[in-house]
Design a protein around this motif. Structure first.
Motif, PDB file in Angstrom:
ATOM      1  N   HIS A 291       5.754  11.387 -10.681  1.00 28.93           N
ATOM      2  CA  HIS A 291       4.813  12.224  -9.972  1.00 28.93           C
ATOM      3  C   HIS A 291       4.318  13.372 -10.850  1.00 28.93           C
ATOM      4  N   TYR A 292       5.275  13.979 -11.501  1.00 31.50           N
ATOM      5  CA  TYR A 292       4.980  15.125 -12.346  1.00 31.50           C
ATOM      6  C   TYR A 292       4.096  14.711 -13.522  1.00 31.50           C
ATOM      7  N   LEU A 293       4.443  13.561 -14.120  1.00 30.39           N
ATOM      8  CA  LEU A 293       3.660  13.106 -15.271  1.00 30.39           C
ATOM      9  C   LEU A 293       2.234  12.773 -14.848  1.00 30.39           C
ATOM     10  N   ALA A 294       2.123  12.217 -13.641  1.00 31.97           N
ATOM     11  CA  ALA A 294       0.787  11.843 -13.160  1.00 31.97           C
ATOM     12  C   ALA A 294      -0.050  13.066 -12.800  1.00 31.97           C
ATOM     13  N   LYS A 295       0.587  14.024 -12.093  1.00 30.06           N
ATOM     14  CA  LYS A 295      -0.176  15.169 -11.575  1.00 30.06           C
ATOM     15  C   LYS A 295      -0.106  16.411 -12.466  1.00 30.06           C
ATOM     16  N   GLY A 296       0.924  16.461 -13.309  1.00 27.82           N
ATOM     17  CA  GLY A 296       1.144  17.652 -14.140  1.00 27.82           C
ATOM     18  C   GLY A 296       1.715  18.812 -13.337  1.00 27.82           C
TER      19      GLY A 296
ATOM     20  N   LEU B 171      11.174  24.847 -15.769  1.00 26.76           N
ATOM     21  CA  LEU B 171      11.848  24.709 -14.477  1.00 26.76           C
ATOM     22  C   LEU B 171      11.517  23.356 -13.850  1.00 26.76           C
ATOM     23  N   ILE B 172      10.245  23.029 -13.862  1.00 28.84           N
ATOM     24  CA  ILE B 172       9.820  21.759 -13.265  1.00 28.84           C
ATOM     25  C   ILE B 172      10.422  20.580 -14.026  1.00 28.84           C
ATOM     26  N   GLU B 173      10.399  20.695 -15.336  1.00 29.96           N
ATOM     27  CA  GLU B 173      10.903  19.564 -16.127  1.00 29.96           C
ATOM     28  C   GLU B 173      12.372  19.284 -15.865  1.00 29.96           C
ATOM     29  N   ILE B 174      13.158  20.336 -15.770  1.00 26.45           N
ATOM     30  CA  ILE B 174      14.595  20.111 -15.577  1.00 26.45           C
ATOM     31  C   ILE B 174      14.851  19.491 -14.193  1.00 26.45           C
ATOM     32  N   VAL B 175      14.011  19.850 -13.233  1.00 28.21           N
ATOM     33  CA  VAL B 175      14.153  19.254 -11.894  1.00 28.21           C
ATOM     34  C   VAL B 175      13.687  17.795 -11.933  1.00 28.21           C
ATOM     35  N   ALA B 176      12.556  17.564 -12.558  1.00 24.38           N
ATOM     36  CA  ALA B 176      12.002  16.211 -12.596  1.00 24.38           C
ATOM     37  C   ALA B 176      12.898  15.254 -13.379  1.00 24.38           C
ATOM     38  N   GLU B 177      13.521  15.795 -14.440  1.00 22.49           N
ATOM     39  CA  GLU B 177      14.408  14.972 -15.262  1.00 22.49           C
ATOM     40  C   GLU B 177      15.488  14.267 -14.464  1.00 22.49           C
ATOM     41  N   ASN B 178      15.879  14.895 -13.366  1.00 22.91           N
ATOM     42  CA  ASN B 178      16.979  14.356 -12.586  1.00 22.91           C
ATOM     43  C   ASN B 178      16.541  13.372 -11.529  1.00 22.91           C
ATOM     44  N   ASP B 179      15.263  13.115 -11.457  1.00 21.25           N
ATOM     45  CA  ASP B 179      14.775  12.241 -10.401  1.00 21.25           C
ATOM     46  C   ASP B 179      13.576  11.463 -10.930  1.00 21.25           C
ATOM     47  N   GLU B 180      13.767  10.152 -11.039  1.00 17.73           N
ATOM     48  CA  GLU B 180      12.722   9.341 -11.656  1.00 17.73           C
ATOM     49  C   GLU B 180      11.383   9.429 -10.941  1.00 17.73           C
ATOM     50  N   SER B 181      11.436   9.341  -9.581  1.00 20.68           N
ATOM     51  CA  SER B 181      10.165   9.331  -8.859  1.00 20.68           C
ATOM     52  C   SER B 181       9.451  10.671  -8.997  1.00 20.68           C
TER      53      SER B 181
END
Ligand SMILES: Nc1nc2c(ncn2[C@@H]2O[C@H](COP(=O)(O)OP(=O)(O)OP(=O)(O)O)[C@@H](O)[C@H]2O)c(=O)[nH]1
Ligand SMILES: [Mg+2]
Length: 710
Positions: free
Chosen positions: A226-231, A212-222
């Motif tokens: 953030h996600y890659l940094a914090k997990g 779920l998080i990945e599909i949301v993050a995929e659509n927004d670079e920032s």
């Protein structure tokens, strides 16, 4: 009720195949939000949404019903739509004014044909969609199979937010992978207890959470960074990301509910409040002139009427959405289409037949007003001095026809008015006074649709009507050239009548050469209003018939062409060449030549191998694989020709050509053959020859009928 602004309004249409539980889910939402004190059921005919007698008799929805639920600080406007394909017009008009679709899947049946058809409309309207898999308490519920089918059909964007823990009869727990919580319900559903996710489900829930998080993050670079940094993304980041992704149709979040057991509606409404786009978050609507309307309560007022209803107890109402500005009781708005200034009466918000008066409605909201005199569905109303038209709802063309007959003499006008009324409320019902067939025709989306109209004519308008099979608009033409003549002579008392006409009658086709062996003086080509051509050639030599009588001969021919000699149908594609005749100095006149023209044409036509043509329709059937065999083997019985079959996911699309006489019955045939799991559409293709044995049967019937009339 307080006034809600465009940040605190949500507009949702509940969509889905018939019987998936839309109305029951709407009822659960209203009950949970205290709009109703008792939770009704479809079986008892006691829901807020299905309040029409016909819906209660049938145990299913017929109309799109506007409802609303105040949940936390938000007002969720809900339109509960009917699932039967006959009522697709209600789905389309709802989609035109809501921001988001809530697609209900039946966990017992998976993705159904109605889901597919409605899905296509959500694509066309670019409507954001959230799913709920309902009936997870059903003994044959199969949540994961339903999810797999949805992904297969609607894309990997279908993303699980919730799933049932132990679906089936004892179901009482929803695992929510957004909140990472288990909701455990008591026997009556309602407000669940929040519990930790059971150990056995931890791994699966965590995996779905990440998806779920990945599909949301995929659509927004920032967000991705953030996600890659914090997990992880926090709730607020996730909320923004989700809303944006939903608007772009890059994610279709999927929930689960048991509407019947009142489980899951509350959490779904919270998600709608918090995550589903508000009117202000949606792209501004564009008027036909290209003006963008923002959901700004302080802007110029502009509303769009999407529904009209007239009910004996409730009265006549127009339903609208406010696209810009604020509407209030007593306001004057100009109807762009009719040019009339309308003063708005009392304003309402409605929950089925229950309406509550409000003082104003702001941009983004949906409400109703006592029916405006000169306002119809699809009209735009706005402040004076503006010039705005919002695009009209495009309704699909009809699929079935019936002939409406009044059984009580003298009620024809009343019937006409009632039908007009029905069309006003439901623009997918079309009325046609067919001059050709001499019948009053009602066109609709299917057998059930026209039966609903009949029910209303009888019960609402107190008319005594029958529906009959409509006549087929056959055409008549000929297959060979014939020459003939007719002498019209009458000598009774004073002035007599005399005219003699010789003509050649032959089949006309594109590129036909000039009549051989005759000296052509003039050729007229007439495009016939019912299709095809009449070519009329003057090849008179030496003035044997005066020029001034030729129009009368043409008139006579035309007269017969509107009532062909084979079945009384329209004649098309013939060339008539008048090449000889006689006049009388005193007795010849226009009337005499008209008669001679008509009779000569009739005699020639009958001898020229007349051929009856019938309208053929292109038919497309969408159905699950297992019905293909039955549907195909039934087609020859309907004189249909199979044009091809293609697969579309786990559905098959069959293309065929079918005579109109059979198309009229096909909706019903197909429904019973496939238990309502197939959909079909039909559009006129061409006129083709009727088989000779059918032609002679129809000819005999016509002659017999004509004799009876005499
Ligand atoms: N077991 C079970 N039955 C349900 C559930 N929701 C609805 N039903 C039943 O399914 C049937 C159809 O429900 P409706 O709410 O009328 O379905 P609908 O989608 O509104 O149907 P249409 O208006 O015809 O499109 C009814 O008998 C309901 O009681 C559910 O969650 N579980
Ligand atoms: Mg319903």
């Amino acid at each position: 009720m307080k006034t809600y602004d465009a940040h605190h309004i949500r507009n949702i249409a509940i969509l889905g195949h018939a019987g998936s539980g839309k109305t029951t889910l709407a009822e659960s939402m209203l009950f949970e939000s205290n709009e109703i004190q008792r939770r009704g059921s479809v079986e008892e005919g006691s829901t807020a949404s299905d309040y029409h007698d016909i819906e209660q008799e049938r145990g299913s929805s017929v109309f799109g019903t506007p409802l609303f639920a105040e949940w936390r600080d938000y007002k969720i406007n809900i339109i509960d739509t009917p699932g039967f394909s006959d009522y697709v017009g209600e789905v389309i008009s709802a989609l035109r004014v809501v921001d988001t679709g809530l697609m209900v899947l039946n966990s017992h049946h998976g993705v159904e044909v109605g889901t597919e058809t409605i899905w296509k409309y959500t694509k066309q309207f670019e409507t954001p969609v959230i799913f709920t898999v309902n009936k997870v308490d059903h003994e044959q519920s199969d949540f994961w199979r339903t999810v797999e089918q949805a992904k297969e059909r609607f894309g990997r964007e279908v993303t699980v937010v919730q799933y049932p823990f132990a679906e089936g009869v004892g179901f009482n727990t929803i695992i929510d992978v957004l909140k990472m919580t288990a909701y455990v319900f008591g026997a009556d559903g309602g407000k669940p207890e929040k519990m930790p996710i059971p150990d056995s489900e931890r791994e699966r829930a965590a995996q779905l959470h990440n998806e779920l998080i990945e599909i949301v993050a995929e659509n927004d670079e920032s967000l991705m960074e953030h996600y890659l940094a914090k997990g992880e993304l926090d709730e607020e980041e996730m909320r923004h990301g989700l809303t944006k992704t939903i608007i772009q149709r890059q994610i279709f979040p999927l929930f689960c509910t048991s509407a019947k057991k009142n489980m899951g509606a509350g959490r779904l409404m919270t998600f709608i409040d918090v995550v589903v786009p508000a009117p202000v978050e949606m792209p501004p609507v564009k008027t036909e002139g290209g003006t963008e309307l923002k959901a700004d309560p302080k802007g110029k007022t502009c509303i769009f009427v999407f529904k009209a209803a007239s009910e004996p107890n409730v009265g006549d109402m127009s339903f609208f959405r406010v696209y810009s500005g604020t509407v209030a009781h007593g306001m004057d708005l100009v109807n762009e289409q009719t040019g009339v200034t309308e003063r708005l009466g009392q304003l309402f918000v409605v929950n089925g037949k229950k309406r509550s008066e409000v003082s104003e409605l702001q941009a983004g909201d949906i409400g109703a007003v006592v029916k405006l005199k000169n306002t119809h569905v699809n009209n735009t109303l706005h402040d004076k001095g503006l010039n705005l038209v919002l695009p009209a709802i495009q309704f699909p063309s009809p699929r079935v026809r019936v002939s409406v007959v009044s059984n009580r003499k003298g009620e024809e006008d009343k019937l006409g008015m009632a039908l007009h009324h029905l069309h006003e409320e439901d623009p997918t019902l079309l009325i046609e006074h067919s001059m050709e067939l001499k019948q009053l025709l009602l066109h609709g989306q299917g057998e059930m649709h026209v039966q609903t109209a009949k029910h209303r004519l009888i019960n609402r308008f107190k008319l005594d009507v029958s529906f009959e099979t409509p006549k087929v608009p056959y055409r008549e033409t000929i297959q060979r050239m014939v020459e003939g003549s007719y002498r019209h002579k009458k000598q009774s008392g004073g002035a007599g009548q005399f005219a003699e006409v010789h003509m050649r009658v032959e089949p006309w086709y594109e590129g036909i050469a000039a009549p051989a062996g005759l000296s052509v003086r003039a050729t007229e080509e007439h495009d016939l209003p019912w299709g095809g051509k009449l070519v009329f050639v003057n090849a008179i030599v030496g003035g044997v018939i005066e020029q001034r009588f030729l129009p009368a001969i043409l008139k006579g021919v035309m007269e017969k062409m509107t009532e062909g000699p084979v079945t009384g149908s329209y004649v098309r594609d013939v060339r008539v060449t008048v090449f000889d005749g006689k006049m009388h100095a005193v007795d010849s006149n226009e009337a005499a030549f008209k008669t001679a023209g008509r009779m000569a044409f009739k005699d020639c036509f009958i001898k020229a191998d007349p051929q009856l043509l019938e309208p053929i329709y292109d038919v497309e059937v969408l159905m699950p694989e297992e019905h293909v065999g039955d549907v195909m083997s039934d087609l020859p019985v309907r004189r249909a020709v199979i044009m091809g079959i293609d697969s579309d996911g786990h559905y098959q699309v069959l293309k065929a050509r079918m005579p109109l006489a059979e198309v009229d019955k096909y909706a019903t045939v197909l429904r019973s053959m496939t238990s309502g799991r197939a959909a079909f559409s039909a559009s006129f293709a061409e006129y083709v020859s009727v088989p000779s044995q059918i032609q002679s049967k129809l000819h005999q019937e016509y002659l017999q009928h004509a004799q009876e009339e005499e």
